[in-house]
Design an enzyme around this catalytic site. Structure first.
Site, PDB file in Angstrom:
ATOM      1  N   GLU A 115       0.857  -1.198   0.000  1.00 47.56           N
ATOM      2  CA  GLU A 115       0.000   0.000   0.000  1.00 47.56           C
ATOM      3  C   GLU A 115       0.879   1.229   0.000  1.00 47.56           C
ATOM      4  O   GLU A 115       1.953   1.216   0.606  1.00 47.56           O
ATOM      5  CB  GLU A 115      -0.845   0.053   1.291  1.00 47.56           C
ATOM      6  CG  GLU A 115      -1.786  -1.095   1.497  1.00 47.56           C
ATOM      7  CD  GLU A 115      -2.243  -1.183   2.956  1.00 47.56           C
ATOM      8  OE1 GLU A 115      -2.041  -0.227   3.729  1.00 47.56           O
ATOM      9  OE2 GLU A 115      -2.791  -2.233   3.316  1.00 47.56           O
ATOM     10  N   LYS A 117       2.247   4.534   1.370  1.00 50.14           N
ATOM     11  CA  LYS A 117       2.323   5.035   2.740  1.00 50.14           C
ATOM     12  C   LYS A 117       1.957   6.515   2.703  1.00 50.14           C
ATOM     13  O   LYS A 117       2.612   7.307   2.011  1.00 50.14           O
ATOM     14  CB  LYS A 117       3.757   4.840   3.241  1.00 50.14           C
ATOM     15  CG  LYS A 117       3.980   5.151   4.692  1.00 50.14           C
ATOM     16  CD  LYS A 117       5.411   4.698   5.051  1.00 50.14           C
ATOM     17  CE  LYS A 117       5.701   5.000   6.498  1.00 50.14           C
ATOM     18  NZ  LYS A 117       5.708   6.436   6.770  1.00 50.14           N
ATOM     19  N   ASP A 119       1.685  10.261   3.928  1.00 48.56           N
ATOM     20  CA  ASP A 119       2.472  11.115   4.806  1.00 48.56           C
ATOM     21  C   ASP A 119       1.529  12.067   5.540  1.00 48.56           C
ATOM     22  O   ASP A 119       1.304  13.192   5.114  1.00 48.56           O
ATOM     23  CB  ASP A 119       3.485  11.894   3.964  1.00 48.56           C
ATOM     24  CG  ASP A 119       4.698  12.290   4.777  1.00 48.56           C
ATOM     25  OD1 ASP A 119       4.800  11.873   5.943  1.00 48.56           O
ATOM     26  OD2 ASP A 119       5.542  13.031   4.236  1.00 48.56           O
ATOM     27  N   TYR A 226      -6.504   1.873   6.734  1.00 47.29           N
ATOM     28  CA  TYR A 226      -5.728   0.717   6.274  1.00 47.29           C
ATOM     29  C   TYR A 226      -5.743  -0.457   7.245  1.00 47.29           C
ATOM     30  O   TYR A 226      -5.073  -1.442   7.020  1.00 47.29           O
ATOM     31  CB  TYR A 226      -4.284   1.129   5.982  1.00 47.29           C
ATOM     32  CG  TYR A 226      -3.614   1.933   7.082  1.00 47.29           C
ATOM     33  CD1 TYR A 226      -3.301   1.348   8.299  1.00 47.29           C
ATOM     34  CD2 TYR A 226      -3.303   3.278   6.887  1.00 47.29           C
ATOM     35  CE1 TYR A 226      -2.702   2.085   9.303  1.00 47.29           C
ATOM     36  CE2 TYR A 226      -2.701   4.025   7.887  1.00 47.29           C
ATOM     37  CZ  TYR A 226      -2.401   3.416   9.092  1.00 47.29           C
ATOM     38  OH  TYR A 226      -1.808   4.147  10.088  1.00 47.29           O
ATOM     39  N   LYS A 313      10.927   2.994   2.569  1.00 48.42           N
ATOM     40  CA  LYS A 313      10.999   4.443   2.371  1.00 48.42           C
ATOM     41  C   LYS A 313      11.598   4.747   1.008  1.00 48.42           C
ATOM     42  O   LYS A 313      12.656   4.219   0.666  1.00 48.42           O
ATOM     43  CB  LYS A 313      11.873   5.076   3.457  1.00 48.42           C
ATOM     44  CG  LYS A 313      11.294   4.985   4.854  1.00 48.42           C
ATOM     45  CD  LYS A 313      10.079   5.899   5.003  1.00 48.42           C
ATOM     46  CE  LYS A 313       9.582   5.986   6.428  1.00 48.42           C
ATOM     47  NZ  LYS A 313      10.186   7.016   7.222  1.00 48.42           N
ATOM     48  N   CYS A 407      17.551  48.119   2.899  1.00 51.23           N
ATOM     49  CA  CYS A 407      16.732  47.515   1.848  1.00 51.23           C
ATOM     50  C   CYS A 407      17.529  47.459   0.548  1.00 51.23           C
ATOM     51  O   CYS A 407      18.058  48.480   0.113  1.00 51.23           O
ATOM     52  CB  CYS A 407      15.461  48.338   1.643  1.00 51.23           C
ATOM     53  SG  CYS A 407      14.497  47.814   0.211  1.00 51.23           S
ATOM     54  N   CYS A 410      15.755  50.055  -2.053  1.00 48.04           N
ATOM     55  CA  CYS A 410      15.674  51.508  -1.902  1.00 48.04           C
ATOM     56  C   CYS A 410      16.709  52.057  -0.924  1.00 48.04           C
ATOM     57  O   CYS A 410      16.860  53.277  -0.804  1.00 48.04           O
ATOM     58  CB  CYS A 410      14.273  51.915  -1.445  1.00 48.04           C
ATOM     59  SG  CYS A 410      13.911  51.456   0.253  1.00 48.04           S
ATOM     60  N   CYS A 425      11.156  46.575   5.113  1.00 44.25           N
ATOM     61  CA  CYS A 425      11.440  47.906   4.593  1.00 44.25           C
ATOM     62  C   CYS A 425      10.170  48.722   4.833  1.00 44.25           C
ATOM     63  O   CYS A 425       9.093  48.346   4.382  1.00 44.25           O
ATOM     64  CB  CYS A 425      11.748  47.837   3.096  1.00 44.25           C
ATOM     65  SG  CYS A 425      11.774  49.469   2.326  1.00 44.25           S
ATOM     66  N   CYS A 430       9.126  52.507  -1.660  1.00 43.26           N
ATOM     67  CA  CYS A 430      10.208  51.596  -2.072  1.00 43.26           C
ATOM     68  C   CYS A 430       9.812  50.928  -3.395  1.00 43.26           C
ATOM     69  O   CYS A 430       8.732  50.350  -3.485  1.00 43.26           O
ATOM     70  CB  CYS A 430      10.417  50.540  -0.995  1.00 43.26           C
ATOM     71  SG  CYS A 430      11.501  49.202  -1.504  1.00 43.26           S
TER      72      CYS A 430
HETATM   73 ZN    ZN Z   1      12.880  49.308   0.279  1.00 44.89          ZN
END
Ligand code: ZN
Length: 668
Positions: A115, A117, A119, A226, A313, A407, A410, A425, A430
């Site tokens: 089957e 698996k 997650d 399951y 796995k 930044c 700018c 920023c 900007c």
């Molecule tokens: Zn900026």
């Protein structure tokens, strides 16, 4: 028909259609027809509250949020499984099984069930006389948490079993978040300026721990079962148990196969390792179980693992490469986020040269330094992430990375309020922020101005043609036609599309403004509650906070935004441009971000294969076709494009280069 008969009939029909939709993925009626059945049942139950039953489909989201979860001891512990990481280990498992079974594996091959698996998060459900009475998380295997209220909201899980059910049935399975739900949830979180979940498993686990079933219901969890742990089926075969659960209306992952001998199992594992990307959920391997339950009982368990099962796995999709540089990106709210620029490396069939790095703290916690050899990993997402540095291979003189203080766009000094992870920023003009806010404003779920893409926005900002979103409405075709990659036709079309955006609902305008913490849903409920911008401007934060889906943080953010004189001026200019500032409007369901968009691919992409690009588009609801026409939304053009590129330009179809495409699918 009496009311009681009518209620029973509606419930039966709704259960059947829920199973068709959520379990079989094969609905036979439209969503609207389904909604009508639910509305009829709700109306009937409102009139006759004495007829409401706990297993009625209307009762999925029960009362108030819980204060906490009760701890429950499992009837039989939920053991974890031993792992196999190679075919050699699978063969060794088989030999041990044959030896313990006293069978010669060649003469009488042992039958296994393989089957996928899932997650997700393991869960045990109890049905009493066919009615769901309890859902408990795996916890430490011996004791878990009672999450019945949350489990009830999962539409794939029947509140009542189909057909004749045993007095007491306990089944075990996995609750998971389908990839489509995962992408939607993360988009909503990003819209609301919340940290996205790292992967679907974390998102599923985090969701199941939520104390508010209403939150769980919205996330769109699903489940597969399951194992029958109690309630018959102790004899016979595992295959029978899977079929029996299906017969009772429980979802079972359909790709399981009975395999005679271990070589068939190995072939199944190899096959799914190759095509697991095409599934709608994450799988990290294959679970292999002895089919014969009597043999299982004889094999028993060690003190840690059952001897009759093993989890194979899949090999991790990882690679090592040099981290050339850590660069930063400036978002529309000014959030500055780091990302990795890598020495190009091949991973799972594509060339990777960029990866995500989350935030400054994560980089420090994992001690990732520019110049390191790093391990990168590709999960369900198209964009890979940096997992860890290879410390043994670190050159001696590498310095830890530090966040820039200014930044990059700018030059303003970046700020970080004490309670936040993210640097920002704060400069409202900007260029990087203007750029991002224009893209957000124009996005499909906001003002839906098709064709206003990255390349064009870059030019508008660089050439000073637009200083904020209201400036879009002053653009004229002759000016646009002079920009690169634009012609008279595409300029005229764009001006028309901008004009057409004046007809959107008010909530979209509210969302399009890009107020921090105000995502689509909060914008919809605020618009529905207040009805106009003027009412919102007059409303105190407490009044906004009282609205569903708007928390104290979002209410405070909206209040601050509306108090800012600069923003008020922007709103007045938008109003003068004819952008709607009132109207509750119907709140539409959140659709997939690229729904209705058609893509054509040409040339070779460096960072992903054609297949991956197509998958990314379809996963977000878009469609891929072979030839360019007026109806094509975007041409994605890689290296050495064919004649499609010229055709797209002729027709005024927007062309995305690889970087623009990558950004679109990262942030659709
Ligand atoms: Zn900026």
């Amino acid at each position: 028909m009496t009311d009681a008969e009518r209620a029973a009939e509606l419930r039966r029909a709704i259960r059947e259609h829920e199973e068709r939709y959520y379990v079989l993925a094969a609905p036979t009626i439209s969503d609207a027809e389904f909604d009508r059945l639910m509305a009829d049942l709700r109306a009937l139950e409102a009139r006759r509250p004495d007829l409401v039953t706990a297993d009625s489909p209307t009762q999925r989201v029960g009362g108030r949020p819980a204060d906490g979860f009760a701890t429950v001891t499992h009837a039989a512990p939920l053991l974890s499984l031993d792992n196999a990481y190679s075919t050699e280990e699978l063969r060794a498992f088989h030999e041990r099984t044959c030896r313990l079974a006293g069978a010669d594996g060649r003469d009488a091959p042992i039958t296994y069930v393989a089957e996928l698996k899932i997650d997700g998060l393991s869960i045990a459900l109890t049905y009493q006389d066919g009615v769901l009475v309890r859902g408990v998380t795996r916890g430490d295997g011996v004791r878990g948490e009672d999450v019945t209220g949350n489990v009830r909201t999962i539409r794939a899980i029947p509140l009542r079993l189909k057909g004749p059910a045993p007095g007491r049935l306990e089944v075990r399975g996995e609750v998971y978040l389908p990839r489509a739900s995962f992408d939607r949830v993360n988009r909503e979180r990003e819209d609301a300026d919340e940290a996205p979940f790292a992967n679907p498993r974390n998102a599923a686990a985090g969701t199941m721990r939520s104390l508010d079933p209403a939150v769980v219901a919205r996330r769109g969890l699903a489940a597969f079962f399951y194992q029958v742990a109690a309630g018959g089926g102790e004899t016979g075969s595992h295959e029978d148990a899977l079929r029996r659960m299906r017969g009772l209306g429980l979802p079972v992952e359909p790709h399981w196969v009975a395999c005679d001998g271990i070589e068939a199992v190995i072939a199944y594992c190899a096959d799914w390792n190759g095509r697991r990307g095409a599934l709608g959920f994450d799988t990290d391997g294959v679970v292999i179980k002895v089919n014969d339950l009597a043999l299982r009982a004889r094999l028993g368990a060690t003190n840690k693992f059952p001897r009759w099962a093993i989890a194979y796995k899949f090999p991790a999709q990882q690679a090592r490469t040099r981290l050339k540089q850590i660069a930063v990106n400036v978002g529309r709210t000014g959030a500055v986020t780091p990302y990795a620029i890598l020495e190009p490396v091949s991973l799972a069939g594509s060339t990777i040269q960029m990866a995500t790095l989350h935030n400054e703290q994560e980089i420090a916690r994992r001690d990732i330094r520019p110049g390191d050899l790093v391990v990168i990993e590709k999960g369900g997402d198209v964009i890979p992430k940096v997992v860890a540095p290879v410390l043994d291979a670190r050159p001696p003189d590498l310095l830890p990375w530090t966040m820039p203080r200014e930044c990059p766009a700018c030059g303003s000094r970046l700020a970080r309020p004490d309670d936040e992870v993210v640097w920002r920023c704060l400069n409202g003009s900007c260029p990087a922020r203007i750029r991002r806010s224009l893209l957000h404003f124009a996005s499909r779920r906001a003002m839906d101005i098709e064709g206003l893409g990255e390349a064009l926005v870059d030019q508008l900002v660089e050439q000073g043609l637009v200083a904020d979103v209201a400036g879009l409405y002053d653009l004229e075709a002759p000016v646009l036609a002079g920009l690169s990659r634009m012609g008279p036709t595409s300029a005229k079309n764009l001006v028309e599309r901008i004009a057409r955006s004046r007809t959107v609902e008010f909530w979209r305008v509210l969302y399009a403004l890009g107020i921090r913490h105000i995502g689509e849903r909060a914008a919809q409920t605020l618009a529905a509650a207040f009805g106009s911008m003027d009412a919102l401007i007059a409303a105190p934060a407490e009044a906004m906070r009282a609205v569903r889906d708007v928390g104290p943080v979002a209410a405070e953010a909206a209040r601050r935004f509306l108090d800012e004189p600069h923003n008020r001026e922007l709103i007045e200019r938008l109003r003068a441009a004819g952008v709607p500032m009132a109207g509750a409007g119907p709140a539409p369901a959140a659709g997939q971000p690229l729904a209705g968009r058609t893509f054509v691919l040409t040339g070779t992409l460096d960072t992903m294969s054609r297949d991956e690009a197509e998958r990314a588009i379809t996963a977000l609801g878009g469609r891929v076709t072979g030839s360019v026409s007026r109806k094509t939304s975007y041409l994605v053009s890689g290296a050495d494009p064919g004649s499609k590129l010229a055709k797209a330009r002729d027709l005024g179809v927007p062309v995305l280069d690889e970087a623009a495409f990558a950004r679109l699918i990262m942030n659709p």
